[in-house]
Scaffold this motif. Structure first.
Motif, mmCIF file in Angstrom:
data_model
loop_
_atom_site.group_PDB
_atom_site.id
_atom_site.type_symbol
_atom_site.label_atom_id
_atom_site.label_comp_id
_atom_site.label_asym_id
_atom_site.label_seq_id
_atom_site.Cartn_x
_atom_site.Cartn_y
_atom_site.Cartn_z
ATOM 1 N N GLU A 215 40.628 35.026 62.931
ATOM 2 C CA GLU A 215 40.814 34.307 61.680
ATOM 3 C C GLU A 215 39.193 34.921 60.808
ATOM 4 O O GLU A 215 38.975 35.320 60.636
ATOM 5 C CB GLU A 215 39.928 33.156 61.634
ATOM 6 N N ARG A 216 38.809 33.354 59.701
ATOM 7 C CA ARG A 216 37.489 33.907 58.628
ATOM 8 C C ARG A 216 36.469 33.623 59.589
ATOM 9 O O ARG A 216 36.640 33.163 60.615
ATOM 10 C CB ARG A 216 37.551 32.735 57.524
ATOM 11 N N GLY A 217 35.686 34.132 59.443
ATOM 12 C CA GLY A 217 34.322 33.982 59.909
ATOM 13 C C GLY A 217 33.556 34.327 59.494
ATOM 14 O O GLY A 217 33.410 35.379 58.340
ATOM 15 N N THR A 218 32.163 35.091 60.389
ATOM 16 C CA THR A 218 31.214 35.917 59.684
ATOM 17 C C THR A 218 30.873 37.126 61.272
ATOM 18 O O THR A 218 31.618 36.488 62.136
ATOM 19 C CB THR A 218 29.232 35.481 59.630
ATOM 20 N N PHE A 219 29.657 37.617 61.735
ATOM 21 C CA PHE A 219 29.151 38.107 62.472
ATOM 22 C C PHE A 219 29.093 37.429 63.230
ATOM 23 O O PHE A 219 29.197 37.164 64.244
ATOM 24 C CB PHE A 219 28.227 39.127 62.283
ATOM 25 N N TRP A 220 28.231 36.183 62.931
ATOM 26 C CA TRP A 220 28.077 34.949 63.655
ATOM 27 C C TRP A 220 29.056 34.618 64.409
ATOM 28 O O TRP A 220 29.088 34.042 66.142
ATOM 29 C CB TRP A 220 27.181 34.429 63.088
ATOM 30 N N THR A 221 30.130 34.205 63.615
ATOM 31 C CA THR A 221 30.862 33.328 64.827
ATOM 32 C C THR A 221 31.830 33.873 65.141
ATOM 33 O O THR A 221 32.616 34.420 66.509
ATOM 34 C CB THR A 221 32.331 33.025 63.609
ATOM 35 N N TRP A 222 31.680 35.630 65.641
ATOM 36 C CA TRP A 222 32.314 36.694 66.125
ATOM 37 C C TRP A 222 31.607 36.457 67.123
ATOM 38 O O TRP A 222 32.300 36.950 68.662
ATOM 39 C CB TRP A 222 32.661 38.083 65.788
ATOM 40 N N SER B 3 17.681 56.124 68.095
ATOM 41 C CA SER B 3 19.237 56.390 67.536
ATOM 42 C C SER B 3 19.254 55.081 66.862
ATOM 43 O O SER B 3 19.253 54.151 67.495
ATOM 44 C CB SER B 3 19.985 56.741 68.597
ATOM 45 N N LEU B 4 19.226 54.394 65.785
ATOM 46 C CA LEU B 4 18.883 53.420 64.878
ATOM 47 C C LEU B 4 20.616 52.983 64.716
ATOM 48 O O LEU B 4 21.311 53.586 64.223
ATOM 49 C CB LEU B 4 18.233 53.414 64.192
ATOM 50 N N VAL B 5 20.778 52.047 65.544
ATOM 51 C CA VAL B 5 22.961 51.365 65.696
ATOM 52 C C VAL B 5 22.991 50.853 64.421
ATOM 53 O O VAL B 5 22.299 49.702 63.868
ATOM 54 C CB VAL B 5 23.048 51.011 66.813
ATOM 55 N N HIS B 6 23.963 51.549 63.517
ATOM 56 C CA HIS B 6 24.241 50.519 61.575
ATOM 57 C C HIS B 6 22.913 50.885 61.076
ATOM 58 O O HIS B 6 23.652 51.295 60.240
ATOM 59 C CB HIS B 6 23.596 48.829 62.107
ATOM 60 N N ALA B 7 22.273 50.789 61.295
ATOM 61 C CA ALA B 7 20.880 50.676 60.182
ATOM 62 C C ALA B 7 21.577 50.514 58.442
ATOM 63 O O ALA B 7 21.600 51.160 57.930
ATOM 64 C CB ALA B 7 21.038 52.141 60.066
ATOM 65 N N THR B 8 21.961 49.346 58.610
ATOM 66 C CA THR B 8 23.018 48.756 57.339
ATOM 67 C C THR B 8 22.345 48.429 56.368
ATOM 68 O O THR B 8 21.698 48.583 55.044
ATOM 69 C CB THR B 8 23.967 48.199 58.040
ATOM 70 N N HIS B 9 20.965 47.920 56.303
ATOM 71 C CA HIS B 9 20.110 46.878 55.523
ATOM 72 C C HIS B 9 18.837 47.516 55.586
ATOM 73 O O HIS B 9 18.196 47.604 55.775
ATOM 74 C CB HIS B 9 20.184 45.758 55.670
ATOM 75 N N LEU B 10 18.502 48.707 54.884
ATOM 76 C CA LEU B 10 17.250 49.296 54.490
ATOM 77 C C LEU B 10 16.690 49.235 53.659
ATOM 78 O O LEU B 10 17.316 49.435 52.313
ATOM 79 C CB LEU B 10 17.529 50.906 55.411
ATOM 80 N N LEU C 107 33.841 43.537 61.329
ATOM 81 C CA LEU C 107 32.887 42.287 60.818
ATOM 82 C C LEU C 107 31.914 41.903 59.942
ATOM 83 O O LEU C 107 31.653 40.946 60.061
ATOM 84 C CB LEU C 107 31.626 42.642 62.031
ATOM 85 N N GLY C 108 32.215 42.641 59.308
ATOM 86 C CA GLY C 108 32.094 42.799 57.541
ATOM 87 C C GLY C 108 30.534 42.723 57.033
ATOM 88 O O GLY C 108 29.914 42.168 56.756
ATOM 89 N N ASP C 109 29.375 43.943 58.073
ATOM 90 C CA ASP C 109 28.561 43.688 57.657
ATOM 91 C C ASP C 109 27.681 44.246 56.678
ATOM 92 O O ASP C 109 27.161 44.091 55.889
ATOM 93 C CB ASP C 109 28.047 45.261 59.444
ATOM 94 N N GLY C 110 28.532 44.918 55.830
ATOM 95 C CA GLY C 110 28.400 45.529 55.014
ATOM 96 C C GLY C 110 27.962 47.704 55.744
ATOM 97 O O GLY C 110 28.800 48.340 56.348
ATOM 98 N N ILE C 111 27.917 48.106 54.209
ATOM 99 C CA ILE C 111 27.602 49.725 54.102
ATOM 100 C C ILE C 111 26.096 50.068 54.207
ATOM 101 O O ILE C 111 25.616 49.822 53.173
ATOM 102 C CB ILE C 111 28.697 50.321 53.315
#
Length: 450
Positions: free
Chosen positions: A78-85, A271-278, A303-307
């Motif tokens: 289904e549709r959603g975001t990280f928070w609905t997951w 170890s910094l896990v994901h480190a996506t939005h820096l 999850l659509g977190d980003g790159i």
């Protein structure tokens, strides 16, 4: 006792990085390579067992939540975001007990082993019973994970995770009470007991983690810092979501990276896990500290977190590693390709990572980030081997080199796996059966699983 193998092709550990060699004679004593001789004459080694295909070093899964395996194929509907997951994930977390957790983790780790993962970093925060009370053994859930990895035959670094808050200044709510110790001192006491209980056990390391800066108040970060040194891995979810950065700046006037640095938690064992939005400053700080960045590309995609800025982090001095995180996919080959593929999508350019760099992230740097330095196919190193079929329908015609393995193979092409000198029995049908039983068992129902 010495075991000898003649590897048709192998990627060897050298000072200049991974190197492809042919007809490699290796000998193993007490779980380590004592001889690695490329270009050996097969006729001169009649005693050596032949290993066909391409032999790679064992893969390290640097970020795992074993119980998330129960979500595969369900949360994607289904549709959603990280928070609905996250709400769906909480439904699984609410139902597990130590026995059910062992069953699910053992099956999940067996799936990892089947695709060449020889060591897992388990980011463990499901500590207490559903009411938030400690079990009679306060580490019952963590020890279930240790037992699961041991019974499968892979190494584990159990990253016992501090979780005290549902958000900046907010108490744990709902299933989060299972995650939370009374305070940082109670967490520390429990971790010390866990260290004592696993002391001397081969294949086990205990590390520590902060779930995130939103889940660990500023005044508790100092307790974490007392555990962290060059020998103890420290992991933390970092800047996976933009909202975390916004809230951290509002609460402290600092980015999450700056907050960790302020408390001495940004260093070579971090170890910094994901480190996506820096920010650019974050990237410079992480690189300057020589920290690891544990990317989980298939989860970040799911999850659509980003790159995340992987190439920028590496150029700043950080070391990248790879994890399966939510278990939407368990395949180190896919994680390697995804790291390169995401960078291509973000920049609209190709060729950011060589196959050797991707393999290093997935193997030796990953093991080191979990406290298991000294891995790879080389004299004195841990005897982990992953044999890959270079003649499958996926790899046929792709060549017989490292590029073929990294950019064409999948976990299905793994034919044999050795951990510390011992071949594992890989039985995919049995693993599938155990996964079905663990996930569909009504005692730990996932909500609509049947």
């Amino acid at each position: 006792m010495t075991d000898a193998y003649l590897l048709e092709r192998a990627v060897l550990a050298t000072p200049d990085g991974p190197h492809l060699a042919h007809d490699v004679l290796v000998e193993v004593v007490d779980g380590r390579f004592t001889r690695v001789e490329p270009g050996a004459d097969p006729a001169a080694a009649p005693h050596a067992e032949r290993v066909a295909g391409l032999a790679l070093p064992g893969f390290a899964n640097t970020h795992s939540h074993a119980f998330h395996r129960a979500l595969r194929g369900r949360t994607q509907r289904e549709r959603g975001t990280f928070w609905t997951w996250r709400d769906q994930m909480y439904g699984v977390a609410a139902r597990l007990d130590p026995d059910g957790y062992y069953d699910l983790a053992r099956a999940t780790y067996a799936e990892m082993a089947s695709v060449g993962i020889t060591c897992v970093g388990e980011f463990h925060y499901l500590h207490h019973d559903p009411t938030g009370r400690p079990y009679a053994d306060p580490n019952a859930m963590g020890l279930a994970l240790v037992a699961a990895a041991r019974d499968v035959g892979i190494r584990i670094t159990l990253l016992d995770t501090l979780y005290l808050s549902s958000g900046f200044g907010q108490p744990p709510a709902g299933v989060q009470v299972r995650y939370a110790d009374h305070d940082a001192a109670a967490w520390a006491e429990r971790v010390r007991r866990l260290v004592d209980d696993t002391a001397g056990e081969a294949g086990v390391r205990i590390g520590v983690a902060a779930h995130s800066v939103r889940a660990v108040p500023r005044d508790a970060l100092g307790v974490l810092a007392t555990f962290v040194d060059d020998e103890v891995p420290f992991h933390v979810h970092l800047s996976e979501q933009v909202q975390e950065n916004v809230d951290c700046l509002a609460a402290y006037g600092l980015t999450p990276t700056q907050l960790l640095a302020e408390h001495g938690l940004l260093g070579p064992s971090t170890s910094l896990v994901h480190a996506t939005h820096l920010t650019d400053d974050d990237v410079a700080r992480i690189g300057g500290a020589g920290a690891y960045a544990s990317f989980c590309p298939t989860t970040e995609r799911d999850l659509g977190d980003g790159i995340g800025p992987g190439r920028a982090l590496a150029e700043a001095g950080a070391r990248l590693t790879l994890g399966s995180d939510s278990q939407a996919v368990i395949d180190p080959f896919e994680e390697m390709r995804c790291l390169e593929g995401h960078e291509r999508l973000a920049t609209q350019r190709r060729g950011h990572w060589t196959s050797a760099e991707l393999l290093t992230a997935a193997t030796s740097d990953g093991h080191a980030s979990l406290g298991w330095a000294g891995t790879g196919i080389g004299v004195g190193l841990r005897a982990d081997l992953v044999a890959v079929d270079l003649g499958s329908v996926r790899t046929a015609g792709a060549g017989a080199d490292l590029d073929a393995a990294v950019f064409a193979a999948t976990g299905v092409d793994v034919t044999r796996v050795m951990v510390d000198g011992r071949w594992l029995g890989l039985h995919p049908a049995a693993v599938a059966r155990d996964l079905r039983a663990a996930i569909d068992d009504p005692t730990h129902d996932t909500g609509g699983a049947r």
